[in-house]
Design a protein around this motif. Structure first.
Motif, PDB file in Angstrom:
ATOM      1  N   ALA A   5      46.915  50.982  40.409  1.00  0.00           N
ATOM      2  CA  ALA A   5      47.131  50.751  39.119  1.00  0.00           C
ATOM      3  C   ALA A   5      48.385  50.262  38.577  1.00  0.00           C
ATOM      4  CB  ALA A   5      46.784  52.223  38.349  1.00  0.00           C
ATOM      5  N   ALA A   6      49.501  50.643  39.623  1.00  0.00           N
ATOM      6  CA  ALA A   6      50.910  50.228  39.269  1.00  0.00           C
ATOM      7  C   ALA A   6      50.757  48.742  39.794  1.00  0.00           C
ATOM      8  CB  ALA A   6      51.711  50.945  40.325  1.00  0.00           C
ATOM      9  N   LEU A  34      56.752  41.360  43.075  1.00  0.00           N
ATOM     10  CA  LEU A  34      57.071  42.573  42.202  1.00  0.00           C
ATOM     11  C   LEU A  34      55.828  43.461  42.099  1.00  0.00           C
ATOM     12  CD1 LEU A  34      59.233  41.427  39.279  1.00  0.00           C
ATOM     13  CD2 LEU A  34      59.921  42.684  41.249  1.00  0.00           C
ATOM     14  N   ALA A  35      54.741  43.059  42.218  1.00  0.00           N
ATOM     15  CA  ALA A  35      53.501  43.734  42.100  1.00  0.00           C
ATOM     16  C   ALA A  35      53.411  44.398  43.372  1.00  0.00           C
ATOM     17  CB  ALA A  35      52.208  43.006  41.457  1.00  0.00           C
ATOM     18  N   THR A  77      39.661  31.237  44.548  1.00  0.00           N
ATOM     19  CA  THR A  77      39.080  31.989  45.820  1.00  0.00           C
ATOM     20  C   THR A  77      40.322  33.296  46.296  1.00  0.00           C
ATOM     21  OG1 THR A  77      38.396  29.801  46.657  1.00  0.00           O
ATOM     22  CG2 THR A  77      38.812  31.675  48.195  1.00  0.00           C
ATOM     23  N   PRO A  78      41.490  32.870  46.321  1.00  0.00           N
ATOM     24  CA  PRO A  78      42.451  34.198  46.585  1.00  0.00           C
ATOM     25  C   PRO A  78      42.190  35.309  45.484  1.00  0.00           C
ATOM     26  CG  PRO A  78      43.645  32.040  46.627  1.00  0.00           C
ATOM     27  CD  PRO A  78      42.373  31.887  46.132  1.00  0.00           C
ATOM     28  N   VAL A  79      41.798  35.016  44.403  1.00  0.00           N
ATOM     29  CA  VAL A  79      41.804  35.979  43.143  1.00  0.00           C
ATOM     30  C   VAL A  79      40.386  36.945  43.578  1.00  0.00           C
ATOM     31  CG1 VAL A  79      41.545  36.461  40.781  1.00  0.00           C
ATOM     32  CG2 VAL A  79      43.347  34.666  41.837  1.00  0.00           C
ATOM     33  N   GLY A 107      51.616  43.282  38.305  1.00  0.00           N
ATOM     34  CA  GLY A 107      50.972  41.971  38.318  1.00  0.00           C
ATOM     35  C   GLY A 107      50.697  41.277  37.133  1.00  0.00           C
ATOM     36  N   MET A 108      49.882  42.047  36.252  1.00  0.00           N
ATOM     37  CA  MET A 108      49.480  41.337  34.921  1.00  0.00           C
ATOM     38  C   MET A 108      50.652  41.190  34.048  1.00  0.00           C
ATOM     39  SD  MET A 108      45.674  43.071  33.812  1.00  0.00           S
ATOM     40  CE  MET A 108      45.824  44.694  34.952  1.00  0.00           C
TER      41      MET A 108
END
Length: 111
Positions: free
Chosen positions: A80-81, A94-95, A48-50, A86-87
């Motif tokens: 984009a950053a 950090l993202a 859900t949050p995603v 995040g990925m």
């Protein structure tokens, strides 16, 4: 009051919508709150949050009100950053930090 609606009509609508909103929330929290849910439901709820966060952020990146709805390089670069960090790191803080630094840096550079 403009639009032809009386004060009583407006208050009736507000009360009915409030009751409806309460019942929608209660149906999940009150009726199901003390019950164990099946594993497949819990697995789906993890996403859900995603699903919600990109749906909230995408319009702000692609059609920002600050630029009259025109996409802007600073916001696109920040998105984009954020996605890249995040990925790569799997770290939400950090993202967010990378996106914020990129956004403010690009806004400063681009004027």
């Amino acid at each position: 009051m403009t639009g032809g609606a009386s004060d009583l009509t407006v208050w009736i609508i507000i009360v009915v919508l409030g009751i409806g909103t309460f019942l929608i929330r209660w149906s999940f929290l009150g009726a199901l709150g003390n019950r164990d849910m099946p594993a497949w439901v819990l697995r789906m709820l993890r996403y859900t949050p995603v699903a919600v966060l990109p749906a909230l952020v995408a319009p702000l990146v692609m059609w920002p009100a600050a630029t009259g709805g025109e996409p802007e390089p600073a916001r696109l670069a920040a998105a984009a950053a954020t996605a890249a960090v995040g990925m790569l790191t799997r770290n939400v803080m950090l993202a967010i930090l990378a996106g914020a630094i990129t956004l403010f840096g690009m806004l400063y550079v681009l004027g």
